[in-house]
Write a protein that holds these residues in place. Structure first.
Motif, PDB file in Angstrom:
ATOM      1  N   ASP A  69       0.814  -1.210   0.000  1.00 53.62           N
ATOM      2  CA  ASP A  69       0.000   0.000   0.000  1.00 53.62           C
ATOM      3  C   ASP A  69       0.851   1.264   0.000  1.00 53.62           C
ATOM      4  O   ASP A  69       0.371   2.335  -0.354  1.00 53.62           O
ATOM      5  CB  ASP A  69      -0.931   0.017   1.220  1.00 53.62           C
ATOM      6  N   GLU A  70       2.104   1.144   0.406  1.00 52.99           N
ATOM      7  CA  GLU A  70       2.989   2.303   0.495  1.00 52.99           C
ATOM      8  C   GLU A  70       3.327   2.801  -0.910  1.00 52.99           C
ATOM      9  O   GLU A  70       3.868   2.070  -1.722  1.00 52.99           O
ATOM     10  CB  GLU A  70       4.278   1.915   1.232  1.00 52.99           C
ATOM     11  N   THR A  71       2.973   4.029  -1.185  1.00 54.03           N
ATOM     12  CA  THR A  71       3.210   4.573  -2.520  1.00 54.03           C
ATOM     13  C   THR A  71       4.275   5.661  -2.524  1.00 54.03           C
ATOM     14  O   THR A  71       4.690   6.099  -3.590  1.00 54.03           O
ATOM     15  CB  THR A  71       1.903   5.174  -3.092  1.00 54.03           C
ATOM     16  N   GLU A  72       4.708   6.087  -1.347  1.00 55.02           N
ATOM     17  CA  GLU A  72       5.697   7.152  -1.272  1.00 55.02           C
ATOM     18  C   GLU A  72       7.024   6.666  -1.839  1.00 55.02           C
ATOM     19  O   GLU A  72       7.499   5.579  -1.514  1.00 55.02           O
ATOM     20  CB  GLU A  72       5.888   7.580   0.189  1.00 55.02           C
ATOM     21  N   ASN A  73       7.611   7.451  -2.715  1.00 57.47           N
ATOM     22  CA  ASN A  73       8.869   7.091  -3.341  1.00 57.47           C
ATOM     23  C   ASN A  73      10.005   7.702  -2.530  1.00 57.47           C
ATOM     24  O   ASN A  73      10.153   8.915  -2.478  1.00 57.47           O
ATOM     25  CB  ASN A  73       8.896   7.603  -4.793  1.00 57.47           C
ATOM     26  N   LEU A  74      10.803   6.845  -1.890  1.00 64.41           N
ATOM     27  CA  LEU A  74      11.876   7.318  -1.026  1.00 64.41           C
ATOM     28  C   LEU A  74      13.211   7.181  -1.750  1.00 64.41           C
ATOM     29  O   LEU A  74      13.503   6.132  -2.319  1.00 64.41           O
ATOM     30  CB  LEU A  74      11.912   6.508   0.270  1.00 64.41           C
ATOM     31  N   ALA A  75      14.021   8.240  -1.727  1.00 65.68           N
ATOM     32  CA  ALA A  75      15.344   8.193  -2.341  1.00 65.68           C
ATOM     33  C   ALA A  75      16.277   9.126  -1.575  1.00 65.68           C
ATOM     34  O   ALA A  75      15.841  10.127  -0.999  1.00 65.68           O
ATOM     35  CB  ALA A  75      15.262   8.626  -3.795  1.00 65.68           C
ATOM     36  N   HIS A  76      17.554   8.768  -1.581  1.00 64.50           N
ATOM     37  CA  HIS A  76      18.544   9.605  -0.920  1.00 64.50           C
ATOM     38  C   HIS A  76      18.823  10.839  -1.766  1.00 64.50           C
ATOM     39  O   HIS A  76      18.712  10.824  -2.983  1.00 64.50           O
ATOM     40  CB  HIS A  76      19.852   8.833  -0.736  1.00 64.50           C
ATOM     41  N   ASP A  77      19.239  11.924  -1.097  1.00 62.80           N
ATOM     42  CA  ASP A  77      19.646  13.124  -1.821  1.00 62.80           C
ATOM     43  C   ASP A  77      20.926  12.817  -2.582  1.00 62.80           C
ATOM     44  O   ASP A  77      21.769  12.056  -2.114  1.00 62.80           O
ATOM     45  CB  ASP A  77      19.916  14.273  -0.841  1.00 62.80           C
ATOM     46  N   ARG A  78      21.069  13.414  -3.725  1.00 60.51           N
ATOM     47  CA  ARG A  78      22.279  13.268  -4.527  1.00 60.51           C
ATOM     48  C   ARG A  78      22.976  14.618  -4.617  1.00 60.51           C
ATOM     49  O   ARG A  78      22.396  15.662  -4.318  1.00 60.51           O
ATOM     50  CB  ARG A  78      21.936  12.752  -5.938  1.00 60.51           C
ATOM     51  N   VAL A  79      24.217  14.592  -5.066  1.00 57.44           N
ATOM     52  CA  VAL A  79      24.995  15.827  -5.200  1.00 57.44           C
ATOM     53  C   VAL A  79      24.354  16.685  -6.286  1.00 57.44           C
ATOM     54  O   VAL A  79      24.136  16.214  -7.402  1.00 57.44           O
ATOM     55  CB  VAL A  79      26.457  15.493  -5.570  1.00 57.44           C
ATOM     56  N   PRO A  80      24.039  17.952  -5.982  1.00 59.42           N
ATOM     57  CA  PRO A  80      23.441  18.827  -6.995  1.00 59.42           C
ATOM     58  C   PRO A  80      24.420  19.112  -8.140  1.00 59.42           C
ATOM     59  O   PRO A  80      25.634  19.079  -7.963  1.00 59.42           O
ATOM     60  CB  PRO A  80      23.101  20.108  -6.247  1.00 59.42           C
ATOM     61  N   THR A  81      23.869  19.421  -9.295  1.00 61.66           N
ATOM     62  CA  THR A  81      24.681  19.672 -10.487  1.00 61.66           C
ATOM     63  C   THR A  81      25.661  20.824 -10.266  1.00 61.66           C
ATOM     64  O   THR A  81      26.824  20.739 -10.676  1.00 61.66           O
ATOM     65  CB  THR A  81      23.766  20.002 -11.681  1.00 61.66           C
ATOM     66  N   GLU A  82      25.203  21.905  -9.602  1.00 55.28           N
ATOM     67  CA  GLU A  82      26.079  23.053  -9.358  1.00 55.28           C
ATOM     68  C   GLU A  82      27.304  22.651  -8.544  1.00 55.28           C
ATOM     69  O   GLU A  82      28.422  23.106  -8.819  1.00 55.28           O
ATOM     70  CB  GLU A  82      25.348  24.174  -8.596  1.00 55.28           C
ATOM     71  N   LEU A  83      27.090  21.795  -7.532  1.00 53.50           N
ATOM     72  CA  LEU A  83      28.196  21.389  -6.660  1.00 53.50           C
ATOM     73  C   LEU A  83      29.203  20.544  -7.436  1.00 53.50           C
ATOM     74  O   LEU A  83      30.412  20.759  -7.327  1.00 53.50           O
ATOM     75  CB  LEU A  83      27.673  20.626  -5.444  1.00 53.50           C
ATOM     76  N   LYS A  84      28.721  19.586  -8.208  1.00 52.85           N
ATOM     77  CA  LYS A  84      29.680  18.732  -8.911  1.00 52.85           C
ATOM     78  C   LYS A  84      30.474  19.524  -9.950  1.00 52.85           C
ATOM     79  O   LYS A  84      31.671  19.308 -10.110  1.00 52.85           O
ATOM     80  CB  LYS A  84      29.011  17.495  -9.518  1.00 52.85           C
ATOM     81  N   LYS A  85      29.828  20.500 -10.609  1.00 50.92           N
ATOM     82  CA  LYS A  85      30.562  21.344 -11.565  1.00 50.92           C
ATOM     83  C   LYS A  85      31.576  22.212 -10.847  1.00 50.92           C
ATOM     84  O   LYS A  85      32.698  22.411 -11.321  1.00 50.92           O
ATOM     85  CB  LYS A  85      29.580  22.217 -12.356  1.00 50.92           C
ATOM     86  N   ALA A  86      31.186  22.739  -9.677  1.00 48.23           N
ATOM     87  CA  ALA A  86      32.098  23.591  -8.898  1.00 48.23           C
ATOM     88  C   ALA A  86      33.321  22.800  -8.438  1.00 48.23           C
ATOM     89  O   ALA A  86      34.449  23.319  -8.473  1.00 48.23           O
ATOM     90  CB  ALA A  86      31.363  24.177  -7.697  1.00 48.23           C
TER      91      ALA A  86
END
Length: 142
Positions: A69-86
């Motif tokens: 019944d659980e429909t919530e999609n759980l995922a870990h935060d990832r490195v933002p695009t700005e940070l990886k480019k920096a």
């Protein structure tokens, strides 16, 4: 030993017996067969879950239903695009390889690779180490 007196010995019989069988020994197949041959009464009781795997499957039906019944999609935060480019730009400006940068901040080269590819879960301590090693502000305006 002379003069102490006559030596006498105690010749009473000593009886050594086996211990009475415990519950596990009474349930032993040999003991049950011996009792059958002797004509003794044997009581057999079938346990309610004997021979089945109900214990493993019955308790999980409620949990399985909740998970379905659980429909919530759980995922870990990832490195933002700005940070990886920096990180990449600051590293290139200092003319460092990923492994050299990793060595400077006492981390594995794989950590730098994951940050630059955006697969890593952001860790503020590692980002702070990167900022110090690269001499650049990587995070937003804090």
């Amino acid at each position: 030993m002379a003069g102490i007196g006559p030596i006498s010995q105690d010749w009473e019989p000593v009886v050594i017996r086996k211990k009475a069988p415990n519950a596990a020994a009474k349930k032993d197949e040999k003991a049950v067969n011996a009792a059958r041959r002797a004509g003794a009464e044997i009581e057999t009781i079938k346990k309610s879950t004997a021979g089945t795997n109900k214990a493993a499957s019955s308790g999980t039906s409620l949990n399985t239903r909740k998970l379905d019944d659980e429909t919530e999609n759980l995922a870990h935060d990832r490195v933002p695009t700005e940070l990886k480019k920096a990180i990449m730009q600051a590293r290139m400006e200092k003319k460092l390889t990923q492994s050299q940068l990793a060595q400077m901040i006492n981390e594995k080269p794989q950590v730098i690779q994951e940050y630059e590819s955006g697969k890593a879960i952001p860790n503020q301590q590692i980002i702070t180490k990167l900022e110090r090693a690269l001499g650049a502000k990587l995070r937003g305006k804090k």
